[in-house]
Write an enzyme that holds these catalytic residues in place. Structure first.
Site, mmCIF file in Angstrom:
data_model
loop_
_atom_site.group_PDB
_atom_site.id
_atom_site.type_symbol
_atom_site.label_atom_id
_atom_site.label_comp_id
_atom_site.label_asym_id
_atom_site.label_seq_id
_atom_site.Cartn_x
_atom_site.Cartn_y
_atom_site.Cartn_z
ATOM 1 N N TYR A 1 0.862 -1.190 0.000
ATOM 2 C CA TYR A 1 0.000 0.000 0.000
ATOM 3 C C TYR A 1 0.897 1.238 0.000
ATOM 4 O O TYR A 1 1.694 1.441 0.927
ATOM 5 C CB TYR A 1 -0.902 0.043 1.246
ATOM 6 C CG TYR A 1 -1.957 -1.071 1.336
ATOM 7 C CD1 TYR A 1 -2.118 -2.027 0.342
ATOM 8 C CD2 TYR A 1 -2.797 -1.129 2.447
ATOM 9 C CE1 TYR A 1 -3.076 -3.027 0.453
ATOM 10 C CE2 TYR A 1 -3.751 -2.125 2.556
ATOM 11 C CZ TYR A 1 -3.882 -3.075 1.565
ATOM 12 O OH TYR A 1 -4.821 -4.069 1.680
ATOM 13 N N LYS B 1 -8.537 -20.900 63.958
ATOM 14 C CA LYS B 1 -8.723 -19.591 64.605
ATOM 15 C C LYS B 1 -10.142 -19.042 64.485
ATOM 16 O O LYS B 1 -10.445 -18.015 65.074
ATOM 17 C CB LYS B 1 -7.726 -18.579 64.060
ATOM 18 C CG LYS B 1 -7.889 -18.179 62.612
ATOM 19 C CD LYS B 1 -6.763 -17.208 62.235
ATOM 20 C CE LYS B 1 -6.780 -16.867 60.777
ATOM 21 N NZ LYS B 1 -5.670 -15.971 60.450
ATOM 22 N N ASN C 1 4.131 -22.304 59.665
ATOM 23 C CA ASN C 1 3.659 -23.252 58.650
ATOM 24 C C ASN C 1 4.775 -24.119 58.063
ATOM 25 O O ASN C 1 4.543 -25.290 57.744
ATOM 26 C CB ASN C 1 2.930 -22.507 57.530
ATOM 27 C CG ASN C 1 1.714 -21.745 58.053
ATOM 28 O OD1 ASN C 1 1.331 -21.910 59.213
ATOM 29 N ND2 ASN C 1 1.132 -20.912 57.236
HETATM 30 N N1 LIG Z 1 -4.337 -21.289 40.906
HETATM 31 C C1 LIG Z 1 -5.341 -20.766 41.560
HETATM 32 O O1 LIG Z 1 -6.456 -20.743 41.059
HETATM 33 C C2 LIG Z 1 -5.141 -20.226 42.948
HETATM 34 C C3 LIG Z 1 -6.261 -19.820 43.682
HETATM 35 C C4 LIG Z 1 -6.062 -19.370 44.972
HETATM 36 C C5 LIG Z 1 -4.787 -19.321 45.509
HETATM 37 N N2 LIG Z 1 -3.701 -19.668 44.746
HETATM 38 C C6 LIG Z 1 -2.322 -19.546 45.282
HETATM 39 O O2 LIG Z 1 -2.223 -20.204 46.534
HETATM 40 C C7 LIG Z 1 -1.694 -19.297 47.506
HETATM 41 C C8 LIG Z 1 -2.147 -19.713 48.862
HETATM 42 O O3 LIG Z 1 -3.568 -19.631 48.984
HETATM 43 P P1 LIG Z 1 -4.171 -19.189 50.362
HETATM 44 O O4 LIG Z 1 -3.591 -17.879 50.777
HETATM 45 O O5 LIG Z 1 -5.646 -19.319 50.285
HETATM 46 O O6 LIG Z 1 -3.551 -20.352 51.296
HETATM 47 P P2 LIG Z 1 -3.816 -20.800 52.770
HETATM 48 O O7 LIG Z 1 -2.453 -21.214 53.256
HETATM 49 O O8 LIG Z 1 -4.907 -21.820 52.818
HETATM 50 O O9 LIG Z 1 -4.340 -19.527 53.579
HETATM 51 C C9 LIG Z 1 -3.442 -18.514 53.916
HETATM 52 C C10 LIG Z 1 -4.060 -17.533 54.899
HETATM 53 O O10 LIG Z 1 -4.369 -18.191 56.131
HETATM 54 C C11 LIG Z 1 -3.964 -17.383 57.227
HETATM 55 N N3 LIG Z 1 -2.864 -18.082 57.918
HETATM 56 C C12 LIG Z 1 -1.809 -18.705 57.324
HETATM 57 N N4 LIG Z 1 -1.009 -19.267 58.244
HETATM 58 C C13 LIG Z 1 -1.561 -19.019 59.450
HETATM 59 C C14 LIG Z 1 -1.189 -19.352 60.761
HETATM 60 N N5 LIG Z 1 -0.103 -20.063 61.008
HETATM 61 N N6 LIG Z 1 -1.977 -18.925 61.772
HETATM 62 C C15 LIG Z 1 -3.088 -18.214 61.529
HETATM 63 N N7 LIG Z 1 -3.491 -17.858 60.291
HETATM 64 C C16 LIG Z 1 -2.738 -18.251 59.243
HETATM 65 C C17 LIG Z 1 -3.526 -16.047 56.631
HETATM 66 O O11 LIG Z 1 -4.660 -15.180 56.480
HETATM 67 P P3 LIG Z 1 -5.166 -14.131 57.576
HETATM 68 O O12 LIG Z 1 -4.014 -13.826 58.492
HETATM 69 O O13 LIG Z 1 -5.611 -12.943 56.780
HETATM 70 O O14 LIG Z 1 -6.319 -14.795 58.249
HETATM 71 C C18 LIG Z 1 -3.055 -16.454 55.265
HETATM 72 O O15 LIG Z 1 -3.058 -15.391 54.326
HETATM 73 C C19 LIG Z 1 -2.156 -17.942 46.999
HETATM 74 O O16 LIG Z 1 -1.419 -16.854 47.524
HETATM 75 C C20 LIG Z 1 -1.912 -18.099 45.508
HETATM 76 O O17 LIG Z 1 -0.524 -17.943 45.259
HETATM 77 C C21 LIG Z 1 -3.879 -20.134 43.489
#
Ligand SMILES: NC(=O)c1ccc[n+]([C@@H]2O[C@H](COP(=O)([O-])OP(=O)(O)OC[C@H]3O[C@@H](n4cnc5c(N)ncnc54)[C@H](OP(=O)(O)O)[C@@H]3O)[C@@H](O)[C@H]2O)c1
Length: 319
Positions: free
Chosen positions: A54, A203, A281
């Site tokens: 073009y 918790k 953890n």
């Molecule tokens: N592929 C996917 O579709 C997908 C979907 C979801 C997640 N993911 C991945 O998986 C990761 C983990 O998921 P998740 O955060 O739901 O995992 P999880 O380990 O089941 O939950 C983590 C949350 O639990 C609480 N917690 C963790 N350890 C603790 C302890 N020792 N005592 C008290 N509270 C505690 C904290 O939240 P609080 O302190 O706020 O209560 C923390 O943010 C995500 O960050 C992401 O990278 C992937």
């Protein structure tokens, strides 16, 4: 502007495209050309046609100037899903933001029913061959989707090695179908929410509002936790505490150790809002839970465990 899929591909084009044969670099002045392209963009046109023949390459040069600075990935229609366009644009954006040249593992998020799997897998294979990702995997695909993806990956000679599903004591939907299908393909599970988003730390008390500074106390967090935040689940989780104590573990450690007892699990992805949670953890690594303890856990929470393989699903259409 309406959009349509281009043939059977996952690429969406605007129903009306803009072309610049005989106009740009020839019939119309630069100002008019730029104004026409701006008008096209303003109406939502995302598909442009030009050619080196073009105006003897001048049309391309005008269009290049007119589109300069436009975000190629900026259009909602193609800015999601597993089309070749979105996958290639996504890896480039991710590498730029992560400030790295390659990732070890690149996983497709939810299955895209609107893009042929062949197109998705070829795009992933090209990324591997370019050295931008070393291995590829998926997240929350069904057993059938995993098997079909693995077949194509084999044909393309690329390492299809992982699935990333939700998995915890309370959410075992992968056990009956997804895990056997992945095992058959030599794929490992990298599981998310092993603490059921914090519920399996114990918790949250039944009949009481979630403590402040917890995920369940936030609007967004609560939305993802409804199925676990019932009195029945929370009561049973409390009953696990003495078992954890007996094993010399916190309930969070017991819960993470629990997912790691499954030989098909390669890694548990933990989330944390405080460094202490990470330190607590990680002590789950290397812990062996004996068969009797596993049986007692199941006797307590068995009735509230979600096992339905139908819970592994992806939307029929791109959101
Ligand atoms: N592929 C996917 O579709 C997908 C979907 C979801 C997640 N993911 C991945 O998986 C990761 C983990 O998921 P998740 O955060 O739901 O995992 P999880 O380990 O089941 O939950 C983590 C949350 O639990 C609480 N917690 C963790 N350890 C603790 C302890 N020792 N005592 C008290 N509270 C505690 C904290 O939240 P609080 O302190 O706020 O209560 C923390 O943010 C995500 O960050 C992401 O990278 C992937």
């Amino acid at each position: 502007m309406n959009f349509r899929f281009l043939g059977r591909s996952g690429l969406k084009v605007s129903e009306i495209s803009f072309g610049n044969w005989l106009t740009h670099g020839s019939q119309v002045e630069e100002d008019a050309a730029l104004a026409c392209v701006k008008a096209a963009l303003d109406t939502g046109i995302t598909t442009f046609d030009t050619a080196d023949v073009y105006a003897g390459t001048k049309a391309e040069a005008v269009l290049g100037r007119a589109l300069k600075g436009q975000r190629r990935e900026g259009y909602d229609q193609n800015d999601r899903g597993l089309s070749r366009k979105h996958i290639i644009e996504s890896i480039h954006g991710s590498l730029r933001r992560l400030q790295t040249d390659y990732v070890d593992l690149y996983q497709a998020h939810r299955f895209d029913a609107e893009t042929p799997l062949e197109e998705t897998m070829l795009a992933f294979a090209d990324i591997v061959r370019q050295g931008k990702a070393l291995y590829i995997g998926v997240s929350e695909w069904t057993a059938e989707q995993i098997t079909a993806g693995a077949k194509l990956a084999r044909e393309l000679h690329v390492p299809f090695v992982s699935n990333q599903p939700q998995y915890s004591m309370l959410w075992r939907v992968i056990e009956s179908k997804v895990v056997p299908a992945s095992d058959a393909e030599g794929m490992g599970q990298i599981v998310w929410s092993p603490l059921a988003k914090g519920v399996l730390t114990g918790k949250y008390q039944p009949g009481q509002p979630p403590p402040a500074d917890t995920r369940a106390a936030t609007k967004q967090g609560a939305m993802f936790m409804t199925s676990f935040m019932t009195d029945d689940v929370l009561t049973r989780v409390q009953q696990l505490k003495p078992l954890a104590k007996e094993a010399g573990l916190s309930l969070a450690q017991l819960s993470i150790a629990w997912v790691l007892q499954n030989k098909s699990v390669s890694s548990a992805i933990i989330g944390a809002t405080r460094p202490e949670q990470v330190l607590d953890n990680v002590k789950a690594t290397g812990v062996k839970l004996d068969a009797d303890l596993l049986r007692r856990i199941d006797a307590i929470i068995g009735p509230v465990v979600e096992r339905d393989p139908g819970q592994t699903s992806s939307p029929d259409r791109r959101p």
